[in-house]
Design an enzyme around this catalytic site. Structure first.
Site, mmCIF file in Angstrom:
data_model
loop_
_atom_site.group_PDB
_atom_site.id
_atom_site.type_symbol
_atom_site.label_atom_id
_atom_site.label_comp_id
_atom_site.label_asym_id
_atom_site.label_seq_id
_atom_site.Cartn_x
_atom_site.Cartn_y
_atom_site.Cartn_z
ATOM 1 N N HIS A 3 36.985 39.133 40.294
ATOM 2 C CA HIS A 3 36.503 40.071 41.316
ATOM 3 C C HIS A 3 36.733 39.586 42.748
ATOM 4 O O HIS A 3 35.908 39.793 43.639
ATOM 5 C CB HIS A 3 35.014 40.378 41.107
ATOM 6 C CG HIS A 3 34.634 41.736 41.638
ATOM 7 N ND1 HIS A 3 33.342 42.228 41.618
ATOM 8 C CD2 HIS A 3 35.385 42.706 42.215
ATOM 9 C CE1 HIS A 3 33.311 43.432 42.142
ATOM 10 N NE2 HIS A 3 34.546 43.744 42.514
ATOM 11 N N CYS A 8 28.489 41.414 44.182
ATOM 12 C CA CYS A 8 29.408 40.534 43.447
ATOM 13 C C CYS A 8 30.406 39.755 44.295
ATOM 14 O O CYS A 8 30.372 38.523 44.354
ATOM 15 C CB CYS A 8 30.168 41.359 42.416
ATOM 16 S SG CYS A 8 29.111 42.154 41.184
#
Length: 573
Positions: free
Chosen positions: A152, A96
């Site tokens: 994130h 990610c």
């Protein structure tokens, strides 16, 4: 001999089932009503800067889109891709944070210090503040910028938040994994908190709304309140289809015939996300943006195979540097494309979107030297050759070193125990431990036999530290040519040496118990004080080696949570 014979038999068996028979060039398998294409000629320069919608999905496997032969229904993605340009030589990162950081900065991980793992919720870490981000460049070009979805990229201090990094508005989660309805996220036993934010505030009132629907509705509201005469950039980073596997029941019902429960839930989530994209596209048309818009669709990494995802027929999965971990689903849909309705094999990497989109926006790139991305719009729109000839997938000096790697195996110029991967032209090199090296067919059957695909990995991968593939001729990475072509191996190792000389130190600080949501009103969010930031950033020592006397209260907290976690784990066992 028996191992290889069994492996070969299994592939033949799969061929007989038709798993390897799909055509990479085949159009969508899902019929649907076609959108009205806008077929009008455009001048070399657009009349005005285009509206840009960048859609990023989470953990969607390479096989998990209709036009790649999937059993999952994605009629909207199929249609948009068919009418635009499919990118079939498109690369992302295996997890990610790396993909998101490279999209936002246009730089490889080794040039931002984020080359190891992801940013954990309790780490005092975020996207380096000296990096000029993509939305900041678009703001300079006169764009209104909005982010919806998963960030994130760190949040330990307010300066790290999306609204401080170039976005005018933000609705989404700061961490990497939340419940789709409650927005709770646990970073270990007892370390749980709420994670849905509106701007820089906690959005408690949105709890209970399914995130995929919530995010699509927010995009529609943004478009409704903005003028199509003014350029807009919307970054839609869906939480879907990352775990937990949650979907409205009506979508799961469509796949009730699937025997594999995880695959069934996962398929429902993909189809739900597809409908969300349909609603966003409809809003672009309804509010007058579509004719001057560019829609980019990208996955962030390979699918997680034990959570329902499939990267078949590619090798590997999320978290690996095999093709199944780094080759992504990607396409561009826009009335502004000169050569539509085609498949492009131009080499494209996720870092390329930064200079490409800033150039489309008529922004200034002269004050951001050293980008690793290229402007690939001529390759996408006109079918010209891509300016990119190589991709550094990564160099991670902190990842567990391969047992059988050595400097000697790397011709004395590279320690092959170090995890690294690079593609130059048609060649791809991997060193160290590239990750789980399997070929996993779609999990459409209940308890599909899973032992055979591990055998080749166990007899081959554990005794190696160097692999070489002609990725153009062998996209499934079945034929390792490292022994036959040592000259190519050496050439690519030299490229790794070159890149490694430009790398900055890895930024991966120890977790800090002060980040616990209980100290922040029950929600994840910025937690470091200005004094903390000055102390950490003013010291060159690793966080874990700081003076313990100055951290006596934190030490007591750390001890408390360690004891608490030990008790919780003991009770679970």
């Amino acid at each position: 001999m028996a191992v290889y014979a069994l492996t070969g038999f299994s592939l033949v068996s799969l061929l007989s089932f038709g798993y390897l028979s799909w055509d990479w060039m085949k159009p969508s398998l899902v019929a649907d009503v076609a959108m009205d294409p806008v077929e009008k000629s455009l001048p070399p320069a657009f009349a005005r800067p285009p509206h840009i919608i960048f859609i990023l999905t989470d953990d969607q496997g390479y096989h998990d889109v209709g036009y790649h032969g999937s059993d999952i229904q994605t009629p909207t993605l199929d249609r948009l891709a068919a009418e635009g340009v499919k990118l079939e030589n498109y690369y992302i990162q295996p997890i990610c944070t790396p993909s998101r950081s490279q999209l936002i900065t246009g730089r490889y991980q080794i040039h931002t210090g984020l080359q190891h793992s992801i940013i954990r919720p309790r780490q005092p870490n975020c996207l380096p503040l000296d990096q000029v981000t993509l939305p900041q460049k678009l703001q300079e070009a006169g764009y209104s910028t909005h982010m919806v979805g998963k960030w994130h990229l760190g949040f330990y201090k307010k300066e790290c938040l999306p609204t401080r990094r170039g976005f005018d508005t933000f609705l989404g989660s700061l961490t990497g994994n939340v419940d789709y309805y409650t927005y709770d996220n646990c970073d270990g036993p007892g370390v749980c908190g709420y994670d849905l934010h509106e701007g820089e505030d906690v959005a408690w009132d949105q709890s209970g709304k399914y995130s995929t629907f919530l995010y699509a509705q927010r995009v529609s509201k943004i478009l409704a309140s903005h003028s199509p005469k003014e350029p807009i950039f919307i970054y839609v980073a869906f939480q879907a289809v990352h775990t937990p596997l949650q979907s409205p029941k009506e979508y799961i019902y469509r796949y009730r015939s699937m025997g594999n429960v995880a695959r069934r839930k996962y398929a429902a989530m993909v189809t739900c996300m597809d409908e969300a994209v349909k609603n966003i596209t409809w809003a672009l048309k309804k509010y007058g943006y579509y004719d001057n818009s560019v829609i980019v669709f990208s996955t962030d990494n390979g699918g997680q195979t034990f959570s329902g995802g499939s990267n078949w027929p590619l090798r590997g999965r999320k978290g690996t540097y095999w093709e199944g971990g780094v080759r992504g689903i990607g396409f561009v849909h826009s009335p502004l494309i000169k050569r539509k309705r085609r498949t492009s094999w131009a080499l494209v990497h996720i870092t390329d979107w930064y200079p490409t989109l800033v150039s489309l926006a008529r922004g200034n790139l002269s004050n951001v030297p050293g980008l690793d991305g290229y402007n690939v719009w001529p390759a996408i729109s006109e079918g010209k050759e891509s300016p990119r000839t190589e991709i550094l997938h990564n160099i991670d000096p902190l990842y567990n070193h391969a047992k059988h790697g050595s400097l000697e195996d790397g011709f004395g110029i590279w320690n092959t125990a170090v995890q690294a991967s690079i593609r130059v032209g048609e060649w791809k090199l991997l060193t160290g431990d590239p990750g789980y090296s399997d070929w996993i067919p779609p999990q459409t059957l209940t308890n599909f036999p899973g032992s055979w695909w591990n055998l080749e990995r166990l007899t081959d991968g554990l005794r190696k530290s160097v692999w070489l593939f002609n990725i153009t001729a062998d996209p499934y990475e079945r034929y390792d040519l490292s022994d036959q072509r040592p000259d190519v191996v050496r050439t690519l190792l030299m490229r790794l040496v070159h890149y490694n000389q430009t790398a900055i130190p890895v930024r991966y600080p120890a977790e800090n118990p002060r980040a616990h949501p209980d100290f922040n009103g029950g929600a994840w969010g910025p937690w470091a004080s200005e004094d903390d930031v000055e102390e950490w950033e003013g010291s060159r020592e690793p966080l874990k080696s700081r003076n313990k006397k100055k951290k006596c209260k934190i030490c007591k907290l750390r001890s408390f949570f360690r004891k608490l976690n030990t008790r919780l784990m003991s009770n679970r066992i």
